[in-house]
Every structure is written in C-alpha cells, then in structure tokens.
Design a protein around this motif. Sequence first.
Motif, PDB file in Angstrom:
ATOM      1  N   LEU A  75       0.826  -1.209   0.000  1.00 32.75           N
ATOM      2  CA  LEU A  75       0.000   0.000   0.000  1.00 32.75           C
ATOM      3  C   LEU A  75       0.863   1.262   0.000  1.00 32.75           C
ATOM      4  N   GLN A  76       1.994   1.214   0.691  1.00 28.88           N
ATOM      5  CA  GLN A  76       2.920   2.354   0.667  1.00 28.88           C
ATOM      6  C   GLN A  76       3.505   2.533  -0.730  1.00 28.88           C
ATOM      7  N   GLU A  77       3.839   1.425  -1.389  1.00 25.71           N
ATOM      8  CA  GLU A  77       4.393   1.500  -2.750  1.00 25.71           C
ATOM      9  C   GLU A  77       3.370   2.053  -3.732  1.00 25.71           C
ATOM     10  N   GLN A  78       2.085   1.822  -3.464  1.00 25.04           N
ATOM     11  CA  GLN A  78       1.011   2.379  -4.298  1.00 25.04           C
ATOM     12  C   GLN A  78       0.757   3.845  -3.970  1.00 25.04           C
ATOM     13  N   GLY A  79       1.358   4.322  -2.893  1.00 26.68           N
ATOM     14  CA  GLY A  79       1.133   5.697  -2.469  1.00 26.68           C
ATOM     15  C   GLY A  79      -0.159   5.874  -1.694  1.00 26.68           C
ATOM     16  N   ALA A  80      -0.738   4.767  -1.181  1.00 26.84           N
ATOM     17  CA  ALA A  80      -2.019   4.820  -0.491  1.00 26.84           C
ATOM     18  C   ALA A  80      -1.881   5.045   1.012  1.00 26.84           C
ATOM     19  N   VAL A  81      -0.729   4.674   1.568  1.00 24.82           N
ATOM     20  CA  VAL A  81      -0.503   4.753   3.016  1.00 24.82           C
ATOM     21  C   VAL A  81       0.875   5.338   3.255  1.00 24.82           C
ATOM     22  N   ARG A  82       0.982   6.119   4.303  1.00 23.07           N
ATOM     23  CA  ARG A  82       2.299   6.600   4.726  1.00 23.07           C
ATOM     24  C   ARG A  82       2.454   6.287   6.209  1.00 23.07           C
ATOM     25  N   ASN A  93       2.101   4.646  13.389  1.00 18.00           N
ATOM     26  CA  ASN A  93       1.237   5.782  13.068  1.00 18.00           C
ATOM     27  C   ASN A  93       0.957   5.851  11.573  1.00 18.00           C
ATOM     28  N   LEU A  94       0.272   4.848  11.082  1.00 19.56           N
ATOM     29  CA  LEU A  94      -0.068   4.763   9.668  1.00 19.56           C
ATOM     30  C   LEU A  94      -1.225   5.696   9.360  1.00 19.56           C
ATOM     31  N   GLU A  95      -1.187   6.277   8.176  1.00 14.44           N
ATOM     32  CA  GLU A  95      -2.306   7.120   7.750  1.00 14.44           C
ATOM     33  C   GLU A  95      -2.510   6.991   6.254  1.00 14.44           C
ATOM     34  N   LEU A  96      -3.754   7.201   5.854  1.00 16.28           N
ATOM     35  CA  LEU A  96      -4.078   7.168   4.433  1.00 16.28           C
ATOM     36  C   LEU A  96      -3.627   8.460   3.779  1.00 16.28           C
ATOM     37  N   THR A  97      -3.128   8.325   2.574  1.00 16.78           N
ATOM     38  CA  THR A  97      -2.823   9.494   1.757  1.00 16.78           C
ATOM     39  C   THR A  97      -4.084   9.842   0.966  1.00 16.78           C
ATOM     40  N   GLU A  98      -4.010  10.880   0.187  1.00 19.69           N
ATOM     41  CA  GLU A  98      -5.133  11.218  -0.690  1.00 19.69           C
ATOM     42  C   GLU A  98      -5.423  10.053  -1.636  1.00 19.69           C
ATOM     43  N   THR A  99      -4.373   9.417  -2.137  1.00 23.25           N
ATOM     44  CA  THR A  99      -4.541   8.243  -3.000  1.00 23.25           C
ATOM     45  C   THR A  99      -5.259   7.126  -2.253  1.00 23.25           C
ATOM     46  N   GLY A 100      -4.880   6.912  -0.994  1.00 24.81           N
ATOM     47  CA  GLY A 100      -5.528   5.889  -0.174  1.00 24.81           C
ATOM     48  C   GLY A 100      -7.000   6.179   0.041  1.00 24.81           C
ATOM     49  N   GLU A 101      -7.322   7.438   0.294  1.00 25.59           N
ATOM     50  CA  GLU A 101      -8.726   7.840   0.464  1.00 25.59           C
ATOM     51  C   GLU A 101      -9.509   7.577  -0.820  1.00 25.59           C
ATOM     52  N   GLN A 102      -8.901   7.913  -1.960  1.00 24.40           N
ATOM     53  CA  GLN A 102      -9.562   7.682  -3.250  1.00 24.40           C
ATOM     54  C   GLN A 102      -9.775   6.195  -3.490  1.00 24.40           C
ATOM     55  N   LEU A 103      -8.760   5.383  -3.191  1.00 25.28           N
ATOM     56  CA  LEU A 103      -8.890   3.928  -3.351  1.00 25.28           C
ATOM     57  C   LEU A 103      -9.992   3.374  -2.453  1.00 25.28           C
ATOM     58  N   LEU A 104     -10.030   3.828  -1.220  1.00 23.78           N
ATOM     59  CA  LEU A 104     -11.049   3.363  -0.289  1.00 23.78           C
ATOM     60  C   LEU A 104     -12.445   3.758  -0.780  1.00 23.78           C
ATOM     61  N   ASN A 105     -12.602   4.961  -1.274  1.00 28.42           N
ATOM     62  CA  ASN A 105     -13.891   5.395  -1.811  1.00 28.42           C
ATOM     63  C   ASN A 105     -14.278   4.591  -3.049  1.00 28.42           C
ATOM     64  N   GLU A 106     -13.313   4.325  -3.911  1.00 31.01           N
ATOM     65  CA  GLU A 106     -13.579   3.517  -5.104  1.00 31.01           C
ATOM     66  C   GLU A 106     -13.951   2.089  -4.702  1.00 31.01           C
TER      67      GLU A 106
END
Length: 148
Positions: A75-82, A93-106
């Motif tokens: 997920l980090q390699e996809q840019g979804a989590v940092r 302290n993992l958090e979703l990136t904007e990409t992660g939020e978009q993936l989760l919404n999709e």
Amino acid sequence: MSTAPEMPSSTVMLMIAAGRQLQRELESDLSAIGLSLRQLGALGHIAGNPELSYSDLARRAGITTQSMRATILMLQEQGAVRSNLSGQGRRANLELTETGEQLLNEARRVIALRDRAFAERLGAEEEKVLSAVLRRAAPGPADTARRG
C-alpha cells in the motif's frame, strides 16, 4: 450420470460455499482498481484508527504480523498509506494518503455494485432477510476482541 457434486445440505457448508463465491467475485472486482481484499481491510482499519499497530491490524485480519507488514508495504508502494515512524520500537502511526482515500472510496463503490448484483440475484425481500440473519450470525467487535 452426472459428475457434478451435490449441493451441500448443511446450512454452514452452504454459507461457506456462498461466501467463497462472493469473495472470488469481490476480489476480481477489487483487482480491477488495484486492490486485494486484504489491502481493502487494512485501508479501512487505518482510516478508522491510524493508531493501530501492525500487530493490531494483523489480528483484525487474522493473519501474521509479517503478512500485514507486507500488505502495508504494498500500500505504501502504491502511495495509499504513509507511516510516520516516531522511532525504534514505537507505533508506526499509519495514515491514508489522498490516494488511499480515493482507493477506499472507489472500493466502497465497487462493494455497493456487488451488493446490488447480489440483491438482484436473490430478490430484494430475500436479501433483506439474509442480511438480518447474517448480522445476528456474524461475530461482533466484542467477539473479535475476545478471540484476539
């Protein structure tokens, strides 16, 4: 003579067979957006509670901590989590990136489509009844915590 296996008569076996089929269908749908069911679970848990450790996430998913680390790395390699590591031996302290939020919404959209297809297969009334029964049969958060 038919070589097709008979449908199981056990309710439990029928639920397992149906669950496996639905899991395959959802996995296929999710793969089209670049996610696995395990990755979706991790994204959902991180979105709900970024303070969870790798061990916490692994317990919730029913996998090893090492497997969860590999899932988070993907997920980090996809840019979804940092990860905002705060030092050796501390929580990630993992958090979703904007990409992660978009993936989760999709993924939520994909699940809603799968839900609609399933409801069409059953019919609206049967789907409502089955949903209510499964809510009673499925373990709740307290049951999951006791096992973990």
